[in-house]
Design an enzyme around this catalytic site. Structure first.
Site, PDB file in Angstrom:
ATOM      1  N   ARG A  21      -6.458   4.799  -0.108  1.00 28.98           N
ATOM      2  CA  ARG A  21      -6.070   3.852   0.942  1.00 28.98           C
ATOM      3  C   ARG A  21      -5.545   4.547   2.201  1.00 28.98           C
ATOM      4  O   ARG A  21      -5.565   3.964   3.296  1.00 28.98           O
ATOM      5  CB  ARG A  21      -5.061   2.832   0.405  1.00 28.98           C
ATOM      6  CG  ARG A  21      -3.744   3.411  -0.029  1.00 28.98           C
ATOM      7  CD  ARG A  21      -2.829   2.366  -0.692  1.00 28.98           C
ATOM      8  NE  ARG A  21      -2.265   1.414   0.241  1.00 28.98           N
ATOM      9  CZ  ARG A  21      -2.429   0.086   0.131  1.00 28.98           C
ATOM     10  NH1 ARG A  21      -3.161  -0.435  -0.834  1.00 28.98           N
ATOM     11  NH2 ARG A  21      -1.860  -0.719   1.013  1.00 28.98           N
ATOM     12  N   VAL A  37      -2.928  -3.548   6.995  1.00 28.67           N
ATOM     13  CA  VAL A  37      -3.281  -3.223   5.621  1.00 28.67           C
ATOM     14  C   VAL A  37      -2.109  -3.703   4.784  1.00 28.67           C
ATOM     15  O   VAL A  37      -1.006  -3.149   4.868  1.00 28.67           O
ATOM     16  CB  VAL A  37      -3.514  -1.712   5.429  1.00 28.67           C
ATOM     17  CG1 VAL A  37      -3.752  -1.397   3.949  1.00 28.67           C
ATOM     18  CG2 VAL A  37      -4.685  -1.231   6.272  1.00 28.67           C
ATOM     19  N   SER A  38      -2.333  -4.765   4.025  1.00 26.81           N
ATOM     20  CA  SER A  38      -1.241  -5.380   3.277  1.00 26.81           C
ATOM     21  C   SER A  38      -0.646  -4.396   2.276  1.00 26.81           C
ATOM     22  O   SER A  38      -1.292  -3.434   1.844  1.00 26.81           O
ATOM     23  CB  SER A  38      -1.742  -6.621   2.534  1.00 26.81           C
ATOM     24  OG  SER A  38      -2.176  -7.611   3.429  1.00 26.81           O
ATOM     25  N   ALA A  39       0.597  -4.674   1.885  1.00 23.64           N
ATOM     26  CA  ALA A  39       1.254  -3.848   0.877  1.00 23.64           C
ATOM     27  C   ALA A  39       0.436  -3.855  -0.409  1.00 23.64           C
ATOM     28  O   ALA A  39      -0.152  -4.863  -0.792  1.00 23.64           O
ATOM     29  CB  ALA A  39       2.655  -4.376   0.611  1.00 23.64           C
ATOM     30  N   ALA A  40       0.418  -2.719  -1.089  1.00 25.25           N
ATOM     31  CA  ALA A  40      -0.358  -2.604  -2.331  1.00 25.25           C
ATOM     32  C   ALA A  40       0.072  -3.644  -3.357  1.00 25.25           C
ATOM     33  O   ALA A  40      -0.763  -4.183  -4.099  1.00 25.25           O
ATOM     34  CB  ALA A  40      -0.204  -1.198  -2.904  1.00 25.25           C
TER      35      ALA A  40
END
Length: 409
Positions: A43, A76-79
């Site tokens: 990522r 990019v959203s949190a995992a």
């Protein structure tokens, strides 16, 4: 993540492994497919952050674009959020998945899970976002089963329909008919759905023209753009720069703004419920109950500086449920108890009827504690044409495409 014993920086694989262990501990990643995908996808190649260790923090969201007003419009959203949504969707090998809101990383996770027999179609209205997604997917080899399309996600992507799953990675106030129509019956749409100001990622199963939830989780996402854009409106009650206090309106009645501004400057009153939360216990289900039960309940947003100055007792980036009655209001709050791990729920009121409004809010906190504390809300979505008589009893949120219904057992 600490460096290896030899003092060398941690590798990207070591960081991914540490992130996955954290996701498992948080119960965000549970299935073998999800765990394997998050362990494999690099990522860090899709984020502007040079701090690779930060990129692989489970709760780290990377903002990739802002609008002219400084509002984040792509990220990019949190995992943890990505894993939670994918688990909600129940993605399996061979599925066809439509993703609304691109960026590349989530599409790569989906492509890794669906495998060569499946297909991922990821759609975004912003060409900068789709160009970045295409680059990332090509670099990582997932472009073989992930198609990137620059288009308004409001309309889905009929060319590759039907889909087994639709995953929406932007905040949405409505569910367009295209999303439901392009989904197989029995398929799932997972969407960060905003209901009266409160956003929850909801997993909905299609039953004909109706969608029924089987999972509702707290989340935060950047807002949808394009035809379906429907942003919350902010009414400022205190506009000193850096100390702003305001009400976030999402279909709520127009407030008596001048009266509420005066009320904010008045002496505060309080009411306490006797109901307590553990220190690590979320109020998310209580807040959803409050917005179900009370009519005029916008969210009070305030900066930390406003709290430090004593203008408000609570400040939250998501907003605090606030009951408004003409020129008076009361918002949910907590105070410490003799038990260091318990906090008592209450309300702080302002204005000529502040005490009454605070006590009304506290009354519903007690109802939640006595009748719904161990329950979870169910969300159902009906076509906008559905008459009142065909809806079960509950809180109805009317949108252009749908009627969203919130009920409790």
């Amino acid at each position: 993540m600490t460096a290896p014993d030899d003092g060398a920086p941690a590798s990207d694989q070591q960081l991914r492994d540490a992130m996955v262990r954290k996701l498992i501990a948080l119960d965000a990643a549970r299935s073998p497919h999800v765990v394997a995908a998050f362990r494999k996808v690099p990522r860090h190649l899709a984020t502007p952050d040079d701090d690779m260790a930060a990129v692989y923090q489970a709760e780290n969201a990377a903002i990739t674009k802002k609008d002219a007003d400084g509002v984040a419009i792509s990220s990019v959203s949190a995992a943890r959020i990505q894993a939670m949504q994918i688990e909600q969707a129940g993605i399996r090998p061979g599925m066809r998945v439509l993703e609304i809101g691109s960026g590349g990383v989530n599409a790569a996770y989906l492509a890794e899970i669906v495998g060569p027999e499946g297909l991922v179609v990821t759609v975004d209205i912003d060409p900068d976002v789709t160009a970045r997604a295409e680059k990332f997917l090509a670099e990582t080899g997932y472009d073989r089963q992930a198609i990137v399309v620059t288009a308004d996600g409001e309309y889905g992507m009929a060319e590759h329909a039907p889909y087994d799953r639709v995953i929406v990675t932007v905040q949405a106030a409505d569910i367009p008919s295209a999303w439901t129509g392009q989904l197989v019956d029995g398929g799932r749409v997972v969407v960060p759905l905003r209901m009266r100001g409160m956003t929850r990622t909801v997993a909905l199963v299609r039953h004909g023209d109706r969608l029924v939830s089987d999972s509702v989780e707290l989340c935060g996402f950047v807002p949808m753009q394009g035809v379906g854009e429907n942003r919350v409106r902010l009414v400022l009650l205190h506009d000193t720069k850096g100390e702003e206090v305001g009400l976030r309106l999402d279909g709520h009645p127009e407030p008596h703004a001048d009266g509420l501004r005066a009320a904010l400057r008045s002496t505060r009153v309080d009411a306490w419920s006797g109901v307590t939360l553990a220190g690590d216990e979320s109020s998310e289900h209580l807040d959803l109950w409050l917005t179900t039960a009370l009519d005029n309940l916008p969210l009070l947003a305030a900066t930390p500086a406003a709290r430090e100055r004593g203008l408000v007792a609570s400040a939250s980036p998501l907003g605090v449920p606030t009951l408004v009655d003409a020129d008076s209001f009361a918002y949910r709050t907590v105070r410490r108890t003799d038990n260091p791990d318990r906090f008592e729920l209450g309300a702080i009121g302002h204005g000529s009827h502040g005490q009454k409004v605070a006590e009304r809010l506290v009354e519903e906190i007690r109802v939640w504690d006595g009748e719904h504390r161990h329950n979870r809300a169910q969300v159902e979505v009906y076509p906008a044409s559905t008459p009142d008589g065909q809806l079960p009893e509950g809180r109805v949120v009317d949108r252009p495409h749908t009627r969203v219904l919130i009920t409790w057992p």
